[in-house]
Enzyme design. Structure first.
Site, mmCIF file in Angstrom:
data_model
loop_
_atom_site.group_PDB
_atom_site.id
_atom_site.type_symbol
_atom_site.label_atom_id
_atom_site.label_comp_id
_atom_site.label_asym_id
_atom_site.label_seq_id
_atom_site.Cartn_x
_atom_site.Cartn_y
_atom_site.Cartn_z
ATOM 1 C CD1 TRP A 199 -2.215 1.814 2.415
ATOM 2 C CD2 TRP A 199 -2.910 1.554 0.309
ATOM 3 N NE1 TRP A 199 -3.262 2.597 2.390
ATOM 4 C CE2 TRP A 199 -3.682 2.363 0.758
ATOM 5 C CE3 TRP A 199 -3.138 1.275 -1.014
ATOM 6 C CZ2 TRP A 199 -4.680 3.326 -0.052
ATOM 7 C CZ3 TRP A 199 -4.087 1.981 -1.860
ATOM 8 C CH2 TRP A 199 -4.826 2.876 -1.193
ATOM 9 C CG PHE B 220 7.241 -2.578 11.253
ATOM 10 C CD1 PHE B 220 7.915 -3.706 12.032
ATOM 11 C CD2 PHE B 220 6.602 -3.258 10.081
ATOM 12 C CE1 PHE B 220 7.859 -4.987 11.649
ATOM 13 C CE2 PHE B 220 6.793 -4.212 9.867
ATOM 14 C CZ PHE B 220 7.480 -5.501 10.283
ATOM 15 C CE LYS C 175 -9.672 -3.223 6.460
ATOM 16 N NZ LYS C 175 -8.690 -4.228 5.713
ATOM 17 C CD GLN D 86 -0.959 -3.800 9.571
ATOM 18 O OE1 GLN D 86 -1.048 -2.709 10.033
ATOM 19 N NE2 GLN D 86 -0.212 -4.748 9.977
HETATM 20 P P1 NAD Z 1 2.977 -4.590 3.576
HETATM 21 O O1 NAD Z 1 1.989 -5.747 4.202
HETATM 22 O O2 NAD Z 1 3.437 -4.738 2.400
HETATM 23 O O3 NAD Z 1 4.288 -4.840 4.589
HETATM 24 C C1 NAD Z 1 5.650 -4.824 4.268
HETATM 25 C C2 NAD Z 1 6.305 -3.490 4.502
HETATM 26 O O4 NAD Z 1 6.748 -3.603 5.895
HETATM 27 C C3 NAD Z 1 7.490 -3.345 3.494
HETATM 28 O O5 NAD Z 1 7.540 -2.261 2.968
HETATM 29 C C4 NAD Z 1 8.752 -3.926 4.610
HETATM 30 O O6 NAD Z 1 9.912 -3.183 4.056
HETATM 31 C C5 NAD Z 1 8.221 -3.259 5.814
HETATM 32 N N1 NAD Z 1 9.093 -3.771 6.761
HETATM 33 C C6 NAD Z 1 9.467 -5.159 7.398
HETATM 34 N N2 NAD Z 1 10.017 -5.119 8.272
HETATM 35 C C7 NAD Z 1 10.156 -3.902 8.860
HETATM 36 C C8 NAD Z 1 10.650 -3.342 9.987
HETATM 37 N N3 NAD Z 1 11.161 -4.043 10.935
HETATM 38 N N4 NAD Z 1 10.587 -1.762 10.335
HETATM 39 C C9 NAD Z 1 9.987 -1.295 9.375
HETATM 40 N N5 NAD Z 1 9.472 -1.629 8.100
HETATM 41 C C10 NAD Z 1 9.326 -3.047 7.846
HETATM 42 O O7 NAD Z 1 2.637 -3.093 4.025
HETATM 43 P P2 NAD Z 1 1.353 -2.127 3.222
HETATM 44 O O8 NAD Z 1 0.390 -3.136 2.537
HETATM 45 O O9 NAD Z 1 2.095 -1.115 2.775
HETATM 46 O O10 NAD Z 1 0.504 -1.706 4.746
HETATM 47 C C11 NAD Z 1 0.515 -0.700 5.260
HETATM 48 C C12 NAD Z 1 -0.532 -0.497 5.906
HETATM 49 O O11 NAD Z 1 -1.643 -0.122 4.923
HETATM 50 C C13 NAD Z 1 -1.171 -1.268 6.798
HETATM 51 O O12 NAD Z 1 -1.392 -0.777 8.159
HETATM 52 C C14 NAD Z 1 -2.240 -1.978 5.835
HETATM 53 O O13 NAD Z 1 -3.271 -2.474 6.772
HETATM 54 C C15 NAD Z 1 -2.684 -0.613 5.208
HETATM 55 N N6 NAD Z 1 -3.507 -1.023 3.991
HETATM 56 C C16 NAD Z 1 -2.870 -2.155 3.180
HETATM 57 C C17 NAD Z 1 -3.794 -2.172 1.900
HETATM 58 C C18 NAD Z 1 -3.259 -3.416 0.981
HETATM 59 O O14 NAD Z 1 -3.996 -3.604 0.341
HETATM 60 N N7 NAD Z 1 -2.054 -3.719 0.980
HETATM 61 C C19 NAD Z 1 -4.713 -1.476 1.720
HETATM 62 C C20 NAD Z 1 -5.142 -0.398 2.505
HETATM 63 C C21 NAD Z 1 -4.389 -0.278 3.661
HETATM 64 P P1 13P Z 2 -5.785 -6.530 3.986
HETATM 65 O O1 13P Z 2 -4.793 -6.162 4.726
HETATM 66 O O2 13P Z 2 -6.740 -7.605 4.575
HETATM 67 O O3 13P Z 2 -5.236 -7.014 2.538
HETATM 68 O O4 13P Z 2 -6.915 -5.332 3.648
HETATM 69 C C1 13P Z 2 -6.614 -4.597 2.619
HETATM 70 C C2 13P Z 2 -7.208 -3.437 2.728
HETATM 71 O O5 13P Z 2 -7.441 -2.553 3.753
HETATM 72 C C3 13P Z 2 -8.290 -3.090 1.828
HETATM 73 O O6 13P Z 2 -9.166 -1.978 2.092
#
Ligand code: NAD
Ligand code: 13P
Length: 401
Positions: A14, A98, A256, A351
Protein backbone atom coordinates in the site's frame (compact mmCIF):
# COMPACT_ATOMS: atom_id res chain seq x y z
CA UNK A 1 5.14 31.01 -2.50
CA UNK A 2 6.82 27.89 -1.14
CA UNK A 3 5.63 24.44 -2.12
CA UNK A 4 4.83 21.46 0.05
CA UNK A 5 7.41 18.71 0.14
CA UNK A 6 5.90 15.24 0.58
CA UNK A 7 7.42 12.11 2.16
CA UNK A 8 5.87 8.67 2.25
CA UNK A 9 7.06 6.84 5.36
CA UNK A 10 6.79 3.23 4.18
CA UNK A 11 7.01 1.38 0.90
CA UNK A 12 5.10 -1.89 1.17
CA UNK A 13 2.19 -2.99 -1.00
CA UNK A 14 0.00 0.00 0.00
CA UNK A 15 2.87 2.37 0.74
CA UNK A 16 4.19 2.02 -2.82
CA UNK A 17 0.69 2.39 -4.28
CA UNK A 18 0.04 5.60 -2.34
CA UNK A 19 3.49 6.86 -3.39
CA UNK A 20 2.47 6.30 -7.03
CA UNK A 21 -0.78 8.25 -6.55
CA UNK A 22 0.91 11.11 -4.72
CA UNK A 23 3.79 11.36 -7.21
CA UNK A 24 1.31 11.54 -10.11
CA UNK A 25 -0.41 14.42 -8.32
CA UNK A 26 2.72 16.34 -7.32
CA UNK A 27 3.64 16.24 -11.00
CA UNK A 28 0.22 17.52 -11.98
CA UNK A 29 -0.09 20.23 -9.29
CA UNK A 30 3.34 21.82 -9.37
CA UNK A 31 1.94 25.06 -7.97
CA UNK A 32 1.20 23.31 -4.66
CA UNK A 33 3.79 20.57 -4.30
CA UNK A 34 7.45 19.93 -4.99
CA UNK A 35 7.47 17.41 -7.80
CA UNK A 36 9.94 15.01 -6.23
CA UNK A 37 8.42 12.68 -3.59
CA UNK A 38 10.59 11.00 -0.98
CA UNK A 39 9.69 7.40 -0.10
CA UNK A 40 11.39 5.86 2.91
CA UNK A 41 12.27 2.22 2.22
CA UNK A 42 13.13 -0.30 4.93
CA UNK A 43 16.28 -1.43 3.17
CA UNK A 44 16.78 -5.06 2.20
CA UNK A 45 18.66 -7.11 -0.37
CA UNK A 46 16.58 -8.30 -3.31
CA UNK A 47 18.03 -10.33 -6.19
CA UNK A 48 21.07 -9.43 -5.17
CA UNK A 49 20.74 -5.64 -5.20
CA UNK A 50 19.44 -3.24 -2.62
CA UNK A 51 15.69 -2.63 -2.89
CA UNK A 52 16.24 1.17 -3.01
CA UNK A 53 18.60 0.81 -6.03
CA UNK A 54 16.07 -1.33 -7.87
CA UNK A 55 13.29 1.20 -7.23
CA UNK A 56 15.43 4.19 -8.21
CA UNK A 57 16.90 2.57 -11.34
CA UNK A 58 13.98 0.50 -12.60
CA UNK A 59 11.01 2.36 -11.04
CA UNK A 60 9.45 -0.79 -9.70
CA UNK A 61 9.12 -2.14 -6.16
CA UNK A 62 9.79 -5.69 -7.29
CA UNK A 63 9.26 -7.17 -3.85
CA UNK A 64 6.11 -5.46 -2.55
CA UNK A 65 4.37 -4.15 -5.69
CA UNK A 66 5.69 -6.19 -8.62
CA UNK A 67 4.58 -5.45 -12.17
CA UNK A 68 3.69 -1.78 -11.54
CA UNK A 69 5.78 1.05 -12.96
CA UNK A 70 6.27 3.80 -10.41
CA UNK A 71 6.57 7.45 -11.46
CA UNK A 72 10.22 8.50 -11.87
CA UNK A 73 9.75 11.42 -9.45
CA UNK A 74 9.63 8.98 -6.52
CA UNK A 75 12.99 8.79 -4.76
CA UNK A 76 13.48 5.64 -2.67
CA UNK A 77 15.52 6.63 0.37
CA UNK A 78 16.92 4.13 2.90
CA UNK A 79 17.54 6.88 5.48
CA UNK A 80 14.47 7.76 7.50
CA UNK A 81 15.94 10.98 8.86
CA UNK A 82 16.99 12.15 5.41
CA UNK A 83 13.65 11.18 3.82
CA UNK A 84 11.56 13.26 6.26
CA UNK A 85 13.86 16.31 6.35
CA UNK A 86 12.10 19.58 5.40
CA UNK A 87 8.86 17.84 4.43
CA UNK A 88 5.63 19.65 5.28
CA UNK A 89 3.51 16.57 4.53
CA UNK A 90 4.35 13.17 6.04
CA UNK A 91 2.31 10.17 4.95
CA UNK A 92 2.65 7.25 7.34
CA UNK A 93 2.03 4.02 5.49
CA UNK A 94 3.55 0.88 6.99
CA UNK A 95 2.35 -2.12 9.00
CA UNK A 96 1.31 -0.91 12.44
CA UNK A 97 3.74 -3.17 14.27
CA UNK A 98 6.69 -1.04 13.03
CA UNK A 99 5.42 2.50 13.57
CA UNK A 100 6.71 2.92 17.15
CA UNK A 101 10.31 2.32 16.16
CA UNK A 102 9.98 4.53 13.09
CA UNK A 103 8.53 7.48 15.04
CA UNK A 104 11.23 7.33 17.69
CA UNK A 105 13.85 7.55 14.92
CA UNK A 106 12.33 10.59 13.21
CA UNK A 107 11.51 12.45 16.43
CA UNK A 108 13.34 15.79 16.40
CA UNK A 109 14.17 15.57 12.68
CA UNK A 110 10.96 16.94 11.16
CA UNK A 111 9.67 20.46 10.59
CA UNK A 112 7.75 21.68 13.67
CA UNK A 113 4.85 22.65 11.39
CA UNK A 114 4.76 19.38 9.42
CA UNK A 115 1.34 17.75 9.06
CA UNK A 116 0.66 14.04 8.69
CA UNK A 117 -1.78 11.56 7.23
CA UNK A 118 -1.85 8.02 8.60
CA UNK A 119 -2.78 5.27 6.13
CA UNK A 120 -2.19 2.63 8.81
CA UNK A 121 -5.00 0.21 9.53
CA UNK A 122 -4.71 -0.70 13.19
CA UNK A 123 -5.23 0.70 16.66
CA UNK A 124 -2.62 1.41 19.29
CA UNK A 125 -3.35 -0.47 22.49
CA UNK A 126 -1.12 0.24 25.46
CA UNK A 127 -1.44 0.52 29.24
CA UNK A 128 -5.04 -0.52 29.12
CA UNK A 129 -5.92 2.32 26.72
CA UNK A 130 -6.79 2.40 23.06
CA UNK A 131 -5.71 5.19 20.74
CA UNK A 132 -5.65 5.84 17.02
CA UNK A 133 -2.35 5.83 15.18
CA UNK A 134 -3.13 9.30 13.85
CA UNK A 135 -3.34 10.71 17.39
CA UNK A 136 -0.53 8.56 18.75
CA UNK A 137 1.88 9.64 15.97
CA UNK A 138 0.73 13.26 16.33
CA UNK A 139 1.24 13.29 20.11
CA UNK A 140 4.67 11.66 19.78
CA UNK A 141 5.94 14.00 17.06
CA UNK A 142 4.10 17.14 18.21
CA UNK A 143 2.26 17.58 14.92
CA UNK A 144 -1.32 17.19 13.69
CA UNK A 145 -2.10 13.93 11.85
CA UNK A 146 -5.27 12.96 9.95
CA UNK A 147 -6.17 9.59 8.40
CA UNK A 148 -6.79 7.99 5.00
CA UNK A 149 -8.74 4.75 4.81
CA UNK A 150 -11.14 3.09 2.42
CA UNK A 151 -12.11 0.03 0.39
CA UNK A 152 -8.64 0.00 -1.07
CA UNK A 153 -7.05 -3.30 -2.01
CA UNK A 154 -3.67 -1.98 -3.14
CA UNK A 155 -3.10 -4.18 -6.19
CA UNK A 156 -6.38 -3.03 -7.80
CA UNK A 157 -5.58 0.67 -7.24
CA UNK A 158 -2.01 0.23 -8.46
CA UNK A 159 -3.53 -1.14 -11.69
CA UNK A 160 -5.65 2.04 -11.82
CA UNK A 161 -8.98 0.29 -11.37
CA UNK A 162 -11.56 2.74 -9.99
CA UNK A 163 -12.11 2.94 -6.25
CA UNK A 164 -13.09 5.41 -3.53
CA UNK A 165 -11.33 6.43 -0.34
CA UNK A 166 -12.02 8.58 2.71
CA UNK A 167 -9.56 11.16 4.00
CA UNK A 168 -10.25 12.50 7.49
CA UNK A 169 -8.58 15.77 8.29
CA UNK A 170 -9.70 18.28 10.89
CA UNK A 171 -7.62 21.34 10.04
CA UNK A 172 -5.96 22.87 13.11
CA UNK A 173 -7.26 26.42 13.72
CA UNK A 174 -3.81 28.00 13.44
CA UNK A 175 -3.48 26.77 9.83
CA UNK A 176 -6.60 28.57 8.71
CA UNK A 177 -6.14 31.61 6.43
CA UNK A 178 -9.74 32.72 6.43
CA UNK A 179 -11.09 34.85 9.30
CA UNK A 180 -12.24 32.62 12.13
CA UNK A 181 -15.95 32.88 12.96
CA UNK A 182 -15.27 33.61 16.63
CA UNK A 183 -12.03 34.51 18.30
CA UNK A 184 -10.02 31.39 19.13
CA UNK A 185 -12.39 28.95 17.47
CA UNK A 186 -11.64 26.93 14.37
CA UNK A 187 -13.55 27.17 11.15
CA UNK A 188 -16.39 24.70 11.11
CA UNK A 189 -15.58 21.68 9.00
CA UNK A 190 -17.97 19.03 7.73
CA UNK A 191 -19.31 16.85 10.46
CA UNK A 192 -17.62 18.61 13.36
CA UNK A 193 -19.09 20.76 16.10
CA UNK A 194 -17.03 23.88 16.67
CA UNK A 195 -15.49 23.92 20.13
CA UNK A 196 -13.22 26.51 21.67
CA UNK A 197 -9.58 25.43 22.03
CA UNK A 198 -6.82 27.41 23.73
CA UNK A 199 -4.44 29.21 21.43
CA UNK A 200 -1.89 26.86 19.81
CA UNK A 201 -3.87 23.75 20.66
CA UNK A 202 -6.35 21.64 18.72
CA UNK A 203 -8.92 18.98 19.44
CA UNK A 204 -7.81 15.37 19.66
CA UNK A 205 -9.81 12.57 18.02
CA UNK A 206 -12.13 12.45 21.04
CA UNK A 207 -12.89 16.17 20.81
CA UNK A 208 -10.84 17.11 23.89
CA UNK A 209 -8.17 19.78 23.86
CA UNK A 210 -5.03 18.04 22.65
CA UNK A 211 -2.01 18.12 24.94
CA UNK A 212 0.15 18.92 21.89
CA UNK A 213 0.93 22.59 21.29
CA UNK A 214 1.07 22.94 17.52
CA UNK A 215 3.11 25.27 15.35
CA UNK A 216 1.08 26.79 12.52
CA UNK A 217 2.03 26.18 8.90
CA UNK A 218 3.71 29.42 7.71
CA UNK A 219 1.57 31.50 5.36
CA UNK A 220 4.35 31.30 2.74
CA UNK A 221 3.02 27.80 1.95
CA UNK A 222 -0.29 27.03 0.19
CA UNK A 223 -2.95 26.40 2.89
CA UNK A 224 -2.95 22.81 4.12
CA UNK A 225 -6.71 22.41 4.01
CA UNK A 226 -9.18 19.87 2.66
CA UNK A 227 -8.70 21.11 -0.89
CA UNK A 228 -4.93 20.69 -0.70
CA UNK A 229 -5.21 17.10 0.57
CA UNK A 230 -7.81 16.33 -2.09
CA UNK A 231 -5.34 17.54 -4.73
CA UNK A 232 -2.69 15.30 -3.21
CA UNK A 233 -4.71 12.07 -3.23
CA UNK A 234 -7.53 12.36 -5.77
CA UNK A 235 -6.96 10.62 -9.12
CA UNK A 236 -9.41 9.75 -11.90
CA UNK A 237 -9.21 6.15 -10.63
CA UNK A 238 -9.04 7.04 -6.90
CA UNK A 239 -11.92 9.20 -5.74
CA UNK A 240 -11.44 11.03 -2.47
CA UNK A 241 -14.14 11.99 0.02
CA UNK A 242 -12.87 14.51 2.59
CA UNK A 243 -14.38 14.32 6.10
CA UNK A 244 -13.40 15.39 9.62
CA UNK A 245 -14.22 12.21 11.59
CA UNK A 246 -10.65 10.97 12.12
CA UNK A 247 -11.74 8.50 14.82
CA UNK A 248 -14.44 6.88 12.67
CA UNK A 249 -12.20 6.59 9.62
CA UNK A 250 -9.29 5.13 11.62
CA UNK A 251 -11.44 2.68 13.59
CA UNK A 252 -13.19 1.42 10.45
CA UNK A 253 -9.86 0.50 8.86
CA UNK A 254 -8.55 -1.17 11.99
CA UNK A 255 -11.56 -3.16 13.16
CA UNK A 256 -12.65 -4.52 9.78
CA UNK A 257 -9.45 -6.57 9.74
CA UNK A 258 -10.75 -8.64 12.68
CA UNK A 259 -14.05 -9.19 10.84
CA UNK A 260 -12.21 -10.15 7.63
CA UNK A 261 -10.45 -12.95 9.53
CA UNK A 262 -13.83 -14.25 10.70
CA UNK A 263 -15.14 -14.10 7.12
CA UNK A 264 -12.12 -16.13 6.02
CA UNK A 265 -12.72 -18.68 8.76
CA UNK A 266 -16.32 -19.39 7.73
CA UNK A 267 -15.47 -19.36 4.02
CA UNK A 268 -12.68 -21.83 4.71
CA UNK A 269 -15.26 -24.15 6.30
CA UNK A 270 -17.27 -23.90 3.07
CA UNK A 271 -20.30 -22.26 4.68
CA UNK A 272 -21.01 -19.99 1.71
CA UNK A 273 -22.16 -16.43 1.20
CA UNK A 274 -24.97 -16.33 3.76
CA UNK A 275 -22.57 -17.11 6.57
CA UNK A 276 -20.14 -14.48 5.31
CA UNK A 277 -22.92 -11.87 5.17
CA UNK A 278 -23.87 -12.74 8.76
CA UNK A 279 -20.25 -12.20 9.81
CA UNK A 280 -20.22 -8.80 8.08
CA UNK A 281 -23.51 -7.76 9.72
CA UNK A 282 -22.41 -8.72 13.21
CA UNK A 283 -18.93 -7.34 12.62
CA UNK A 284 -20.27 -3.96 11.50
CA UNK A 285 -22.44 -3.78 14.64
CA UNK A 286 -19.42 -4.48 16.85
CA UNK A 287 -17.38 -1.84 14.98
CA UNK A 288 -20.06 0.83 15.55
CA UNK A 289 -20.45 -0.25 19.19
CA UNK A 290 -16.69 -0.02 19.77
CA UNK A 291 -16.54 3.44 18.20
CA UNK A 292 -19.47 4.72 20.27
CA UNK A 293 -18.18 3.16 23.49
CA UNK A 294 -14.61 4.46 23.34
CA UNK A 295 -14.71 7.47 20.95
CA UNK A 296 -18.37 8.43 21.45
CA UNK A 297 -17.73 12.15 21.76
CA UNK A 298 -16.71 12.53 18.11
CA UNK A 299 -17.28 9.35 16.15
CA UNK A 300 -20.23 9.34 13.75
CA UNK A 301 -22.09 6.11 13.02
CA UNK A 302 -22.47 7.28 9.42
CA UNK A 303 -18.71 6.99 8.95
CA UNK A 304 -19.10 3.23 9.52
CA UNK A 305 -22.31 2.79 7.58
CA UNK A 306 -21.88 5.24 4.70
CA UNK A 307 -18.21 5.95 3.96
CA UNK A 308 -15.64 4.01 1.99
CA UNK A 309 -13.65 3.66 5.24
CA UNK A 310 -16.59 1.85 6.86
CA UNK A 311 -18.95 -0.61 5.25
CA UNK A 312 -17.25 -0.52 1.82
CA UNK A 313 -13.86 -1.46 3.28
CA UNK A 314 -15.55 -4.19 5.32
CA UNK A 315 -17.07 -5.68 2.17
CA UNK A 316 -13.91 -5.56 0.04
CA UNK A 317 -11.77 -6.91 2.86
CA UNK A 318 -14.18 -9.80 3.45
CA UNK A 319 -14.15 -10.53 -0.31
CA UNK A 320 -10.49 -10.42 -1.32
CA UNK A 321 -8.25 -8.90 1.36
CA UNK A 322 -5.12 -10.62 2.64
CA UNK A 323 -6.57 -11.19 6.12
CA UNK A 324 -9.59 -12.91 4.57
CA UNK A 325 -7.50 -14.99 2.16
CA UNK A 326 -4.98 -16.11 4.77
CA UNK A 327 -7.70 -17.02 7.30
CA UNK A 328 -9.59 -19.03 4.65
CA UNK A 329 -6.47 -20.93 3.65
CA UNK A 330 -5.53 -21.60 7.27
CA UNK A 331 -8.88 -23.34 7.83
CA UNK A 332 -8.72 -25.21 4.50
CA UNK A 333 -5.20 -26.52 5.19
CA UNK A 334 -5.52 -26.97 8.95
CA UNK A 335 -2.57 -24.67 9.68
CA UNK A 336 -2.30 -21.35 11.54
CA UNK A 337 -2.92 -17.93 10.01
CA UNK A 338 0.65 -16.97 10.96
CA UNK A 339 1.95 -19.93 8.96
CA UNK A 340 -0.03 -18.93 5.87
CA UNK A 341 1.18 -15.32 6.27
CA UNK A 342 4.84 -16.30 6.29
CA UNK A 343 4.44 -18.89 3.49
CA UNK A 344 2.30 -16.86 1.08
CA UNK A 345 2.81 -13.12 1.57
CA UNK A 346 6.50 -12.67 0.68
CA UNK A 347 7.14 -10.27 3.55
CA UNK A 348 3.79 -8.45 3.51
CA UNK A 349 2.21 -8.22 6.95
CA UNK A 350 -1.30 -8.98 8.19
CA UNK A 351 -2.83 -6.41 10.51
CA UNK A 352 -5.84 -8.44 11.63
CA UNK A 353 -4.12 -10.97 13.87
CA UNK A 354 -2.29 -8.42 16.04
CA UNK A 355 -5.36 -6.13 16.06
CA UNK A 356 -7.55 -9.05 17.22
CA UNK A 357 -5.14 -9.78 20.11
CA UNK A 358 -4.71 -6.12 21.03
CA UNK A 359 -8.43 -5.28 20.97
CA UNK A 360 -9.20 -8.42 22.97
CA UNK A 361 -6.68 -7.62 25.70
CA UNK A 362 -8.07 -4.09 25.91
CA UNK A 363 -11.68 -5.34 26.17
CA UNK A 364 -10.79 -8.12 28.63
CA UNK A 365 -9.02 -5.66 30.93
CA UNK A 366 -12.33 -3.79 31.18
CA UNK A 367 -14.48 -6.92 31.48
CA UNK A 368 -16.15 -6.11 28.15
CA UNK A 369 -15.00 -8.99 25.94
CA UNK A 370 -18.39 -10.77 26.22
CA UNK A 371 -20.07 -7.67 24.72
CA UNK A 372 -18.06 -8.16 21.52
CA UNK A 373 -18.63 -11.87 20.79
CA UNK A 374 -17.31 -11.84 17.21
CA UNK A 375 -14.11 -9.94 18.05
CA UNK A 376 -13.65 -12.30 21.01
CA UNK A 377 -14.33 -15.41 18.90
CA UNK A 378 -11.65 -14.36 16.38
CA UNK A 379 -9.11 -13.91 19.19
CA UNK A 380 -10.03 -17.28 20.69
CA UNK A 381 -9.88 -19.11 17.34
CA UNK A 382 -6.47 -17.59 16.57
CA UNK A 383 -5.27 -18.73 20.01
CA UNK A 384 -6.73 -22.21 19.48
CA UNK A 385 -9.11 -22.12 22.46
CA UNK A 386 -12.24 -22.05 20.28
CA UNK A 387 -13.12 -23.58 16.90
CA UNK A 388 -14.66 -22.09 13.77
CA UNK A 389 -17.64 -24.40 14.38
CA UNK A 390 -18.30 -22.55 17.66
CA UNK A 391 -18.93 -19.20 15.90
CA UNK A 392 -22.73 -19.53 15.38
CA UNK A 393 -23.30 -20.39 19.03
CA UNK A 394 -20.91 -17.69 20.30
CA UNK A 395 -22.53 -14.87 18.34
CA UNK A 396 -26.11 -16.15 18.90
CA UNK A 397 -25.64 -15.95 22.67
CA UNK A 398 -24.98 -12.23 22.35
CA UNK A 399 -28.03 -11.61 20.14
CA UNK A 400 -30.25 -13.42 22.68
CA UNK A 401 -28.77 -11.51 25.58
P1 NAD B 1 3.02 -4.66 3.62
O1 NAD B 1 2.02 -5.62 4.16
O2 NAD B 1 3.37 -4.73 2.19
O3 NAD B 1 4.29 -4.79 4.59
C1 NAD B 1 5.57 -4.85 4.19
C2 NAD B 1 6.31 -3.58 4.52
O4 NAD B 1 6.85 -3.64 5.86
C3 NAD B 1 7.51 -3.42 3.59
O5 NAD B 1 7.62 -2.09 3.14
C4 NAD B 1 8.68 -3.78 4.49
O6 NAD B 1 9.86 -3.14 4.09
C5 NAD B 1 8.21 -3.24 5.80
N1 NAD B 1 8.96 -3.77 6.94
C6 NAD B 1 9.32 -5.06 7.19
N2 NAD B 1 10.03 -5.12 8.34
C7 NAD B 1 10.09 -3.85 8.81
C8 NAD B 1 10.68 -3.27 9.97
N3 NAD B 1 11.32 -4.00 10.88
N4 NAD B 1 10.56 -1.93 10.15
C9 NAD B 1 9.89 -1.18 9.26
N5 NAD B 1 9.32 -1.66 8.14
C10 NAD B 1 9.41 -3.00 7.93
O7 NAD B 1 2.55 -3.14 3.96
P2 NAD B 1 1.38 -2.30 3.29
O8 NAD B 1 0.46 -3.17 2.49
O9 NAD B 1 2.02 -1.16 2.62
O10 NAD B 1 0.53 -1.85 4.55
C11 NAD B 1 0.73 -0.66 5.26
C12 NAD B 1 -0.55 -0.29 5.97
O11 NAD B 1 -1.55 -0.01 4.98
C13 NAD B 1 -1.15 -1.39 6.85
O12 NAD B 1 -1.64 -0.85 8.04
C14 NAD B 1 -2.28 -1.96 6.02
O13 NAD B 1 -3.36 -2.46 6.80
C15 NAD B 1 -2.72 -0.74 5.25
N6 NAD B 1 -3.40 -1.04 3.98
C16 NAD B 1 -2.96 -2.01 3.14
C17 NAD B 1 -3.61 -2.24 1.95
C18 NAD B 1 -3.18 -3.30 0.97
O14 NAD B 1 -3.98 -3.70 0.11
N7 NAD B 1 -1.94 -3.76 1.02
C19 NAD B 1 -4.70 -1.44 1.59
C20 NAD B 1 -5.12 -0.44 2.44
C21 NAD B 1 -4.45 -0.25 3.64
P1 13P C 1 -5.81 -6.65 3.84
O1 13P C 1 -4.69 -6.06 4.66
O2 13P C 1 -6.60 -7.69 4.55
O3 13P C 1 -5.34 -7.09 2.47
O4 13P C 1 -6.84 -5.47 3.58
C1 13P C 1 -6.52 -4.51 2.64
C2 13P C 1 -7.42 -3.36 2.83
O5 13P C 1 -7.31 -2.66 3.81
C3 13P C 1 -8.46 -3.14 1.81
O6 13P C 1 -9.11 -1.92 2.01
Amino acid sequence: EKKHKVTIVGSGNWGSTIAKIVAENTRQHKNLFEEQVQMWVYEEQVQPQKLTSIINNHHENVKYLPGITLPSNIVANPSLVDAVRDSTILIFNLPHQFIGNVCSQIHGHILPYARGISCIKGVNVSDDAVSLFSEWIGDGLNIYVGALSGANIASEIAAEKWSETTVAYDPPPMDSRAPTPRSGSPLPSPGFTVTEVPDGHHRDARGRTSKVRLTGVPSTYPPLDHECFRMLFHRPYFHVQMVSDVAGVSLGGALKNIVALAAGFVDGRGWGDNAKAAIMRIGLMEMVKFGKEFFGETVQSATFTESSAGVADLITSCSGGRNFRCARKAVEKGITVDEVESQDLNGQKLQGTTTAYEVNSFLKARGLDKDYPLFTAVNDILRGTKQVDDIPQLVAAADDG
